[in-house]
Design an enzyme around this catalytic site. Sequence first.
Site, mmCIF file in Angstrom:
data_model
loop_
_atom_site.group_PDB
_atom_site.id
_atom_site.type_symbol
_atom_site.label_atom_id
_atom_site.label_comp_id
_atom_site.label_asym_id
_atom_site.label_seq_id
_atom_site.Cartn_x
_atom_site.Cartn_y
_atom_site.Cartn_z
ATOM 1 N N ASP A 1 -74.096 51.968 50.901
ATOM 2 C CA ASP A 1 -74.214 53.058 51.868
ATOM 3 C C ASP A 1 -75.701 53.427 51.917
ATOM 4 O O ASP A 1 -76.220 54.101 51.027
ATOM 5 C CB ASP A 1 -73.351 54.237 51.400
ATOM 6 N N GLN B 1 -79.197 57.280 53.099
ATOM 7 C CA GLN B 1 -80.392 57.976 52.598
ATOM 8 C C GLN B 1 -81.439 56.989 52.079
ATOM 9 O O GLN B 1 -82.461 57.399 51.534
ATOM 10 C CB GLN B 1 -80.007 58.976 51.474
HETATM 11 N N1 PLP Z 1 -73.529 58.567 53.311
HETATM 12 C C1 PLP Z 1 -74.500 59.385 52.915
HETATM 13 C C2 PLP Z 1 -75.161 59.160 51.595
HETATM 14 C C3 PLP Z 1 -74.890 60.448 53.734
HETATM 15 O O1 PLP Z 1 -75.860 61.267 53.331
HETATM 16 C C4 PLP Z 1 -74.226 60.625 54.969
HETATM 17 C C5 PLP Z 1 -74.566 61.761 55.834
HETATM 18 O O2 PLP Z 1 -75.131 62.742 55.421
HETATM 19 C C6 PLP Z 1 -73.229 59.728 55.329
HETATM 20 C C7 PLP Z 1 -72.899 58.708 54.472
HETATM 21 C C8 PLP Z 1 -72.504 59.852 56.614
HETATM 22 O O3 PLP Z 1 -73.370 59.677 57.703
HETATM 23 P P1 PLP Z 1 -72.822 59.757 59.189
HETATM 24 O O4 PLP Z 1 -72.147 61.086 59.321
HETATM 25 O O5 PLP Z 1 -74.038 59.651 60.021
HETATM 26 O O6 PLP Z 1 -71.896 58.625 59.351
#
Ligand code: PLP
Length: 405
Positions: free
Chosen positions: A198, A201
């Site tokens: 993921d 960040q």
């Molecule tokens: N993963 C992490 C570590 C995040 O910080 C975020 C959003 O803050 C997400 C996933 C989800 O991102 P999105 O809502 O843009 O899909």
Amino acid sequence: MDIKEIKSKFPIFINKAKGKKLVYLDSANSSQKPKVLIDRISNFYSKEFSNVGRSMHSLAVTATNRFEETRDLIKKFINAKFREEIIFTKNATEGINLIATTYGEKFIKDQDEIIITELEHHANYVPWHFLRKRKGAVIKFAECDKHGEVSIDSIKKLITNKTKLIAVTHVSNVTGTILPLNKIIDLAKTKKIPVLIDGCQGAPHLKLDVQKLDCDFYVMSCHKMYGPTGVGVLYAKKKWLDELPPYQGGGGMIDEVKKDDISYPESPTKFEAGTLQTAEIVGFAESIRFIENIGMKNITEHEKEITEYGLEKLKKNNSVSIIGDPKERGAIISFTIKGIHPHDIATILDDDGVAIRAGHHCCQILHDKMGIPATARASLGIYNSKEDIDILNESINKCNKVFNN
Ligand code: PLP
């Protein structure tokens, strides 16, 4: 680097926030947008708009070319080997759901195991929970220690011959911890376990090379990368592209449709059903150029300097507790202030034009582990300066006066 000059490229900072200079410390949530992106989207709609990949007229051909150019830029930006490894989604969340659904459907059986960590955003937990409900998968959580670190041993001890995937964040959106991805991927490779990262960040702040990293999947959200909302990217290693079934069905993702059966084209078309966020994807090319003009190395270094300055300042503030103390940290500082609820902190800071986020940041597992329901979080982007941190600190002092005196 001239941060004032870079900041002047973001129209939002012309405006005042509650009559004060805007101090935007919520980039982990979503970054602000440079004028080049806003203008590109506006221009595309005003002068070049057409849907892509369908019609033959010249507007459609040009729009399709521009759209595909963004794919090429992303390929280069993350150093993917093949352009078909770049799949557009609506955000990182959709990228993870795509893998959980398609990989889950094909490869996960009852009692198969998926390893995640206690640091994960709900986006990298809930899709696996669906798989737990649907297919009887088992989710194992690698422990995060009091510094906010996840050691390689904590992952190693969870691996069994039933482990079918390891899905971890690149950088924690609460503690800022940068995970030891190289070690995790090396370990996974020895056991032939695919790894999903993921990168929400990670991608906006750190230089990426997916070939060197050798992960199987990497997801990102473009709105956190000085890009538009509604666009995400899923990188999937070529070897998976034929193996995985399509995710959503509809127009644009078919090869031949007959009454008794349907065949599908290759990636990325196979995974991109329906009309995508055309103008936004075209526009995102400008965000990548914007990042590349500054240079990712410069971005990382600048943010590191401001983060260290922020940590030093806030650590001196006796009422403030910083959450996590990882050795490798991204541009995120989460904290609590004794006797003040994080929502109140955020509200008071907002009166000073300081925009932070407060809550569990979609990381309830981590907050439960730490025994606190919520934290306040300051997160940085390329436009932040030491002056922003000084204003944050003064505003925290004001908070203290209001609540603790
Ligand atoms: N993963 C992490 C570590 C995040 O910080 C975020 C959003 O803050 C997400 C996933 C989800 O991102 P999105 O809502 O843009 O899909």
